[in-house]
Enzyme design. Structure first.
Site, short mmCIF file in Angstrom:
data_model
loop_
_atom_site.label_atom_id
_atom_site.label_comp_id
_atom_site.label_asym_id
_atom_site.label_seq_id
_atom_site.Cartn_x
_atom_site.Cartn_y
_atom_site.Cartn_z
N ASP A 1 -10.20 3.83 -3.19
CA ASP A 1 -10.90 2.61 -2.76
C ASP A 1 -12.34 2.53 -3.29
O ASP A 1 -13.06 3.53 -3.31
CB ASP A 1 -10.95 2.55 -1.23
N TRP B 1 -3.07 3.61 -5.67
CA TRP B 1 -4.27 4.37 -6.05
C TRP B 1 -4.06 5.24 -7.28
O TRP B 1 -4.73 6.26 -7.46
CB TRP B 1 -4.78 5.23 -4.87
N GLY B 2 -3.10 4.86 -8.14
CA GLY B 2 -2.88 5.61 -9.37
C GLY B 2 -2.11 6.90 -9.18
O GLY B 2 -1.99 7.71 -10.09
N GLU B 3 -1.51 7.09 -7.99
CA GLU B 3 -0.84 8.37 -7.71
C GLU B 3 0.62 8.37 -8.19
O GLU B 3 1.17 7.34 -8.57
CB GLU B 3 -0.92 8.66 -6.21
N ASP C 1 0.82 -1.21 0.00
CA ASP C 1 0.00 0.00 0.00
C ASP C 1 0.86 1.27 0.00
O ASP C 1 2.10 1.21 0.05
CB ASP C 1 -0.93 -0.05 1.23
C1 GLA Z 1 -6.00 1.26 1.55
C2 GLA Z 1 -6.21 0.30 0.38
C3 GLA Z 1 -7.34 -0.65 0.69
C4 GLA Z 1 -7.05 -1.41 1.98
C5 GLA Z 1 -6.79 -0.44 3.11
C6 GLA Z 1 -6.30 -1.13 4.35
O1 GLA Z 1 -7.08 2.12 1.70
O2 GLA Z 1 -6.44 1.02 -0.80
O3 GLA Z 1 -7.57 -1.55 -0.39
O4 GLA Z 1 -5.93 -2.24 1.77
O5 GLA Z 1 -5.81 0.52 2.75
O6 GLA Z 1 -6.06 -0.23 5.40
#
Ligand code: GLA
Length: 377
Positions: A183, A161-163, A126
């Protein structure tokens, strides 16, 4: 590691968030076997955030929270492997994960060793708390090198997240799949927004590096960690059909112990899964000729057949949606047509479609067909 088709599995986050434990993983794995999900292709059992203790052990190593996972992670990996499935886990490239558990910054090699020793097959990595003085490409490359150094094949699931100009470097750093958006939430607006935001990026998606539109919310029914209103069956169907057309990884996010009926059938639909897993991974042609809320999509498949999806984004009107074959270059002189398989029923339709594919589609729903070009006369 190379992953030639989009990874499929189940992930704890969407439904369970922080409420995860050993029994949940074992029961879910068992349910996936008993309900035919494993045999439909769902292979990875992924423990998301919140699996470790809040602090590292005195030696600075990661440690599974003994109150959640009393026998540790290796015990679960052994169990998952005994079922013919693969084990996934989660960390973040900052000092902490999104939920405040230890992240892997500056501990990449020790953590990768921990994952390898615990026979992990898949790491979701992440972006939370990422240090501002290091670029995404550096942070993800660091962990990828550390994973490689273990000598174990570990799928690298990038989740930023594409950043940070992700699309420019994701292939270079060796991401096998990459979350391209924020998300998902369990509602139709979120599903539609994510899909539309990635249409133009799909040409970059391909074998060994898949655009991950995020985990499925099908079957969550507004209960769980990312609940946000829930969806109707038709909306969950659109979600699954579009994810398959985009060849996104398919990570189930609902409680697999409880899923049944039409949602279970949808998740196991072999005709849709075959499109998701098509080895050619060609991007979609999108068609919205009238500029209204009817969209059609065509995708060339590895064996020369085409997948067609017809989506009705109207909020309240059942509509006829069609796609003209002229758009994909078929001469409309009556010599050629498509023999179609209806991917809902699996049946091959008797009639040959010569100039267009069309169907009546309910509001927020999608119909998918698989067509083979045939000589008509
Ligand atoms: C981020 C990710 C989610 C999940 C949460 C866990 O938001 O994008 O998919 O893994 O963290 O905290």
């Amino acid at each position: 590691m190379t992953v030639s088709t989009p990874p499929m599995g189940w992930n704890t986050w969407n439904t369970f968030g922080e409420n995860i434990n050993e029994d949940l993983i074992i029961e879910s794995c068992e349910a996936m076997v008993d309900k035919g999900l494993r045999d439909a292709g769902y292979e990875y059992v992924v423990i998301d955030d919140c699996w470790s203790t809040k602090e590292r052990d005195p030696d600075g190593n990661l440690r599974a929270d003994p109150s959640k996972f009393p026998h540790g992670i290796k015990y679960l990996s052994d169990y998952v492997h005994s079922k013919g499935m693969k084990m996934g886990i989660y960390s973040s490239c900052g000092p902490k994960t999104c939920m405040g558990y230890p992240g892997s910054l500056d501990r990449e090699y020790a953590d990768a060793k921990f994952f390898a020793e615990n026979e992990i097959d898949y790491l979701k990595y992440d972006w939370c708390y990422h240090p501002r003085n290091l670029e995404g490409k550096t942070l993800y490359n660091r962990m990828k090198m550390a994973l490689n150094a273990t000598g174990r094949d570990i799928v690298f699931s990038v989740c930023n997240w594409g950043e940070d100009d992700l699309l420019e470097w994701i292939r270079s750093v060796g991401g096998d799949l990459y979350r391209s958006t924020g998300d998902i939430a369990d509602n139709y607006t979120s599903i539609k927004g994510i899909f539309h935001s990635q249409i133009e990026n799909l040409p970059l998606s391909g074998p060994n590096c898949f655009n991950d539109l995020d985990m499925l919310v099908c079957g969550m029914n507004n209960s769980g960690n990312v609940s946000a209103g829930g969806c109707s069956y038709e909306e969950y169907k659109t979600h699954f059909c579009l994810w398959c057309m985009a060849q996104s990884p398919l990570m189930i996010g609902c409680d697999v112990r409880k899923v049944n009926g039409e949602i279970l059938d949808l998740l196991k639909n072999p005709y849709l899964i075959a499109i998701d897993q098509d080895p050619a991974v060609r991007p979609l042609i999108q068609w919205n000729k009238k500029g209204d809320d009817r969209f059609s999509y065509a995708k060339q498949l590895a064996n020369g057949e085409y997948a067609f999806a017809l989506t009705n984004y109207s909020d309240d009107e059942t509509q006829a949606v069609h796609m003209s074959f002229a758009e994909i270059g078929l001469p409309l002189n009556g010599e050629w047509g498509f023999k179609m398989r209806d991917c809902d029923s699996g049946e091959v339709i008797e009639k040959v479609f010569e100039d267009k594919i069309y169907a009546t589609v309910k509001p927020h729903s999608t119909r998918v067909f698989r067509g083979k070009l045939v000589r008509v006369r």
